[in-house]
Write a protein that holds these residues in place. Structure first.
Motif, PDB file in Angstrom:
ATOM      1  N   SER A   8       0.817  -1.217   0.000  1.00 64.27           N
ATOM      2  CA  SER A   8       0.000   0.000   0.000  1.00 64.27           C
ATOM      3  C   SER A   8       0.854   1.273   0.000  1.00 64.27           C
ATOM      4  CB  SER A   8      -0.943   0.009   1.201  1.00 64.27           C
ATOM      5  OG  SER A   8      -0.194  -0.037   2.413  1.00 64.27           O
ATOM      6  N   TYR A   9       2.108   1.185   0.445  1.00 61.57           N
ATOM      7  CA  TYR A   9       2.980   2.361   0.508  1.00 61.57           C
ATOM      8  C   TYR A   9       3.176   2.988  -0.875  1.00 61.57           C
ATOM      9  CZ  TYR A   9       6.978   5.346   1.471  1.00 61.57           C
ATOM     10  OH  TYR A   9       7.819   6.426   1.571  1.00 61.57           O
ATOM     11  N   GLY A  10       3.376   2.155  -1.879  1.00 66.92           N
ATOM     12  CA  GLY A  10       3.646   2.673  -3.215  1.00 66.92           C
ATOM     13  C   GLY A  10       2.472   2.594  -4.165  1.00 66.92           C
ATOM     14  N   ARG A  11       1.345   2.101  -3.711  1.00 70.38           N
ATOM     15  CA  ARG A  11       0.187   1.877  -4.587  1.00 70.38           C
ATOM     16  C   ARG A  11      -0.218   3.164  -5.311  1.00 70.38           C
ATOM     17  NH1 ARG A  11      -3.672  -0.956  -1.059  1.00 70.38           N
ATOM     18  NH2 ARG A  11      -2.330  -2.749  -1.445  1.00 70.38           N
ATOM     19  N   THR A  41       2.239   3.932 -14.870  1.00 71.07           N
ATOM     20  CA  THR A  41       1.685   3.690 -13.535  1.00 71.07           C
ATOM     21  C   THR A  41       2.647   2.839 -12.713  1.00 71.07           C
ATOM     22  OG1 THR A  41      -0.507   3.697 -14.554  1.00 71.07           O
ATOM     23  CG2 THR A  41      -0.368   2.941 -12.281  1.00 71.07           C
ATOM     24  N   ALA A  42       3.148   1.772 -13.325  1.00 70.80           N
ATOM     25  CA  ALA A  42       4.093   0.886 -12.630  1.00 70.80           C
ATOM     26  C   ALA A  42       5.361   1.644 -12.250  1.00 70.80           C
ATOM     27  CB  ALA A  42       4.419  -0.317 -13.508  1.00 70.80           C
ATOM     28  N   GLY A  43       5.814   2.535 -13.125  1.00 72.56           N
ATOM     29  CA  GLY A  43       7.015   3.321 -12.829  1.00 72.56           C
ATOM     30  C   GLY A  43       6.830   4.209 -11.615  1.00 72.56           C
ATOM     31  N   ALA A  44       5.660   4.803 -11.481  1.00 70.47           N
ATOM     32  CA  ALA A  44       5.379   5.629 -10.300  1.00 70.47           C
ATOM     33  C   ALA A  44       5.409   4.781  -9.042  1.00 70.47           C
ATOM     34  CB  ALA A  44       4.032   6.331 -10.452  1.00 70.47           C
ATOM     35  N   VAL A  45       4.859   3.577  -9.125  1.00 68.04           N
ATOM     36  CA  VAL A  45       4.860   2.664  -7.971  1.00 68.04           C
ATOM     37  C   VAL A  45       6.297   2.275  -7.606  1.00 68.04           C
ATOM     38  CG1 VAL A  45       4.232   0.327  -7.219  1.00 68.04           C
ATOM     39  CG2 VAL A  45       2.552   1.765  -8.372  1.00 68.04           C
ATOM     40  N   ALA A  46       7.097   1.914  -8.608  1.00 69.74           N
ATOM     41  CA  ALA A  46       8.483   1.512  -8.353  1.00 69.74           C
ATOM     42  C   ALA A  46       9.279   2.654  -7.733  1.00 69.74           C
ATOM     43  CB  ALA A  46       9.133   1.038  -9.654  1.00 69.74           C
ATOM     44  N   GLN A  47       9.075   3.854  -8.233  1.00 66.70           N
ATOM     45  CA  GLN A  47       9.746   5.038  -7.687  1.00 66.70           C
ATOM     46  C   GLN A  47       9.351   5.247  -6.224  1.00 66.70           C
ATOM     47  OE1 GLN A  47      11.600   7.627  -9.432  1.00 66.70           O
ATOM     48  NE2 GLN A  47      11.591   9.127  -7.801  1.00 66.70           N
ATOM     49  N   ARG A  48       8.071   5.146  -5.937  1.00 73.59           N
ATOM     50  CA  ARG A  48       7.596   5.336  -4.557  1.00 73.59           C
ATOM     51  C   ARG A  48       8.169   4.279  -3.620  1.00 73.59           C
ATOM     52  NH1 ARG A  48       1.322   6.871  -3.981  1.00 73.59           N
ATOM     53  NH2 ARG A  48       1.452   8.991  -4.754  1.00 73.59           N
ATOM     54  N   HIS A  49       8.060   3.012  -4.038  1.00 75.32           N
ATOM     55  CA  HIS A  49       8.524   1.935  -3.154  1.00 75.32           C
ATOM     56  C   HIS A  49      10.021   2.028  -2.913  1.00 75.32           C
ATOM     57  CE1 HIS A  49       8.469  -1.946  -1.103  1.00 75.32           C
ATOM     58  NE2 HIS A  49       9.616  -2.176  -1.738  1.00 75.32           N
ATOM     59  N   SER A  50      10.782   2.310  -3.975  1.00 76.77           N
ATOM     60  CA  SER A  50      12.242   2.288  -3.849  1.00 76.77           C
ATOM     61  C   SER A  50      12.816   3.593  -3.313  1.00 76.77           C
ATOM     62  CB  SER A  50      12.892   1.969  -5.198  1.00 76.77           C
ATOM     63  OG  SER A  50      12.744   3.040  -6.108  1.00 76.77           O
ATOM     64  N   ASP A  72     -13.549   5.862 -23.830  1.00 78.09           N
ATOM     65  CA  ASP A  72     -13.517   5.129 -22.565  1.00 78.09           C
ATOM     66  C   ASP A  72     -12.638   5.854 -21.549  1.00 78.09           C
ATOM     67  OD1 ASP A  72     -15.121   3.084 -23.502  1.00 78.09           O
ATOM     68  OD2 ASP A  72     -13.499   1.608 -23.673  1.00 78.09           O
ATOM     69  N   ILE A  73     -13.056   5.804 -20.310  1.00 83.71           N
ATOM     70  CA  ILE A  73     -12.190   6.236 -19.211  1.00 83.71           C
ATOM     71  C   ILE A  73     -11.385   5.001 -18.826  1.00 83.71           C
ATOM     72  CG2 ILE A  73     -12.073   7.044 -16.826  1.00 83.71           C
ATOM     73  CD1 ILE A  73     -14.796   8.437 -17.349  1.00 83.71           C
ATOM     74  N   VAL A  74     -10.069   5.113 -18.922  1.00 79.27           N
ATOM     75  CA  VAL A  74      -9.176   4.001 -18.574  1.00 79.27           C
ATOM     76  C   VAL A  74      -8.563   4.306 -17.219  1.00 79.27           C
ATOM     77  CG1 VAL A  74      -7.083   2.748 -19.205  1.00 79.27           C
ATOM     78  CG2 VAL A  74      -8.683   3.462 -20.980  1.00 79.27           C
ATOM     79  N   ARG A  75      -8.653   3.327 -16.330  1.00 80.14           N
ATOM     80  CA  ARG A  75      -8.047   3.455 -14.999  1.00 80.14           C
ATOM     81  C   ARG A  75      -7.042   2.329 -14.810  1.00 80.14           C
ATOM     82  NH1 ARG A  75     -13.573   4.298 -13.778  1.00 80.14           N
ATOM     83  NH2 ARG A  75     -14.002   6.449 -13.249  1.00 80.14           N
ATOM     84  N   THR A  76      -5.879   2.695 -14.291  1.00 79.98           N
ATOM     85  CA  THR A  76      -4.865   1.693 -13.970  1.00 79.98           C
ATOM     86  C   THR A  76      -4.703   1.653 -12.454  1.00 79.98           C
ATOM     87  OG1 THR A  76      -3.133   3.350 -14.259  1.00 79.98           O
ATOM     88  CG2 THR A  76      -3.603   1.926 -16.146  1.00 79.98           C
ATOM     89  N   PHE A  77      -4.494   0.450 -11.945  1.00 78.69           N
ATOM     90  CA  PHE A  77      -4.282   0.219 -10.514  1.00 78.69           C
ATOM     91  C   PHE A  77      -3.010  -0.604 -10.395  1.00 78.69           C
ATOM     92  CE2 PHE A  77      -8.755   0.523 -11.456  1.00 78.69           C
ATOM     93  CZ  PHE A  77      -9.221   1.445 -10.534  1.00 78.69           C
ATOM     94  N   SER A  78      -2.066  -0.166  -9.564  1.00 76.50           N
ATOM     95  CA  SER A  78      -0.761  -0.806  -9.554  1.00 76.50           C
ATOM     96  C   SER A  78      -0.151  -0.832  -8.157  1.00 76.50           C
ATOM     97  CB  SER A  78       0.160  -0.036 -10.517  1.00 76.50           C
ATOM     98  OG  SER A  78       1.392  -0.652 -10.645  1.00 76.50           O
ATOM     99  N   GLN A  79       0.610  -1.898  -7.910  1.00 72.10           N
ATOM    100  CA  GLN A  79       1.343  -2.012  -6.647  1.00 72.10           C
ATOM    101  C   GLN A  79       2.509  -2.979  -6.815  1.00 72.10           C
ATOM    102  OE1 GLN A  79      -1.790  -3.643  -4.114  1.00 72.10           O
ATOM    103  NE2 GLN A  79      -0.614  -5.526  -3.936  1.00 72.10           N
ATOM    104  N   VAL A  80       3.461  -2.888  -5.894  1.00 69.75           N
ATOM    105  CA  VAL A  80       4.581  -3.823  -5.876  1.00 69.75           C
ATOM    106  C   VAL A  80       4.060  -5.169  -5.391  1.00 69.75           C
ATOM    107  CG1 VAL A  80       6.819  -4.374  -4.834  1.00 69.75           C
ATOM    108  CG2 VAL A  80       6.296  -2.023  -5.477  1.00 69.75           C
ATOM    109  N   ASN A  81       4.390  -6.232  -6.148  1.00 72.54           N
ATOM    110  CA  ASN A  81       4.013  -7.596  -5.752  1.00 72.54           C
ATOM    111  C   ASN A  81       5.165  -8.321  -5.072  1.00 72.54           C
ATOM    112  OD1 ASN A  81       1.442  -7.391  -6.889  1.00 72.54           O
ATOM    113  ND2 ASN A  81       2.151  -8.129  -8.873  1.00 72.54           N
ATOM    114  N   TRP A  82       6.404  -7.946  -5.440  1.00 72.08           N
ATOM    115  CA  TRP A  82       7.605  -8.627  -4.940  1.00 72.08           C
ATOM    116  C   TRP A  82       8.750  -7.636  -4.978  1.00 72.08           C
ATOM    117  CZ3 TRP A  82      12.273  -9.321  -7.437  1.00 72.08           C
ATOM    118  CH2 TRP A  82      13.176 -10.198  -6.825  1.00 72.08           C
ATOM    119  N   ALA A  83       9.638  -7.690  -4.009  1.00 74.78           N
ATOM    120  CA  ALA A  83      10.839  -6.860  -4.006  1.00 74.78           C
ATOM    121  C   ALA A  83      12.039  -7.724  -3.661  1.00 74.78           C
ATOM    122  CB  ALA A  83      10.708  -5.714  -3.014  1.00 74.78           C
TER     123      ALA A  83
END
Length: 166
Positions: A8-11, A41-50, A72-83
């Motif tokens: 949840s920290y980097g979500r 989206t994944a890049g933002a998560v990786a930046q936050r987590h790391s 269409d409104i496109v929504r992405t949801f992303s989080q770190v699964n493994w580090a």
């Protein structure tokens, strides 16, 4: 060693309305546009987590489940699964909803797994915080990410062996 962080920290979640500029001749949004949005989206998560810069090292899997249409409104949801030591697997779920129908249920249209490597100012890998899953879903995602990582490494070893590399 830094303290473990929960997913949840980097979500991160992002949303955008798709326009004709991103469409192919069939009126669907190009898959590459969806990959790009998922990678951002994944890049933002990786930046936050790391806690700093992280670069895409691999797109392990991208599954397209349904087309995305202009408007269409496109929504992405992303989080770190493994580090790991310097790398992370980041999962992304992509959903759509028609721009003009808020009563319409969101539709799951794609999923992806990206591998990111945290880098320092010289572009060398740097340490990332361990992951601390907090619930059964996060623990399941961690186990599945470990399976994907093992498959990536086994595939690389098999290819290297076939090419005569140690």
């Amino acid at each position: 060693m830094t303290e473990p962080l929960p997913p949840s920290y980097g979500r991160v979640s992002l949303g955008v309305v798709m326009s004709a500029r991103e469409a192919n001749l069939l009126g669907n949004i190009h898959g590459g546009e969806i990959v790009k949005l998922a990678d951002q989206t994944a890049g933002a998560v990786a930046q936050r987590h790391s806690g700093g810069p992280a670069v895409t090292a691999a797109l392990d899997e991208m599954a397209f489940l349904a087309p995305v249409h202009v408007g269409d409104i496109v929504r992405t949801f992303s989080q770190v699964n493994w580090a790991g030591t310097s790398s992370m697997e980041v999962g992304v779920r992509v959903e759509t909803q028609p721009w003009n129908d808020p009563s319409s249920a969101a539709l799951h249209v794609a999923s992806a797994y990206f591998v990111f490597v945290a880098i320092d100012a010289e572009g060398r890998p740097r340490l990332v915080p361990p992951l601390a899953p907090e619930d059964d879903t996060e623990r399941r995602r961690l186990r599945e990410a470990e399976i994907r990582r093992a498959h990536r490494l086994a595939r690389k070893q098999e290819i290297d062996a076939a090419r005569g590399r140690p």
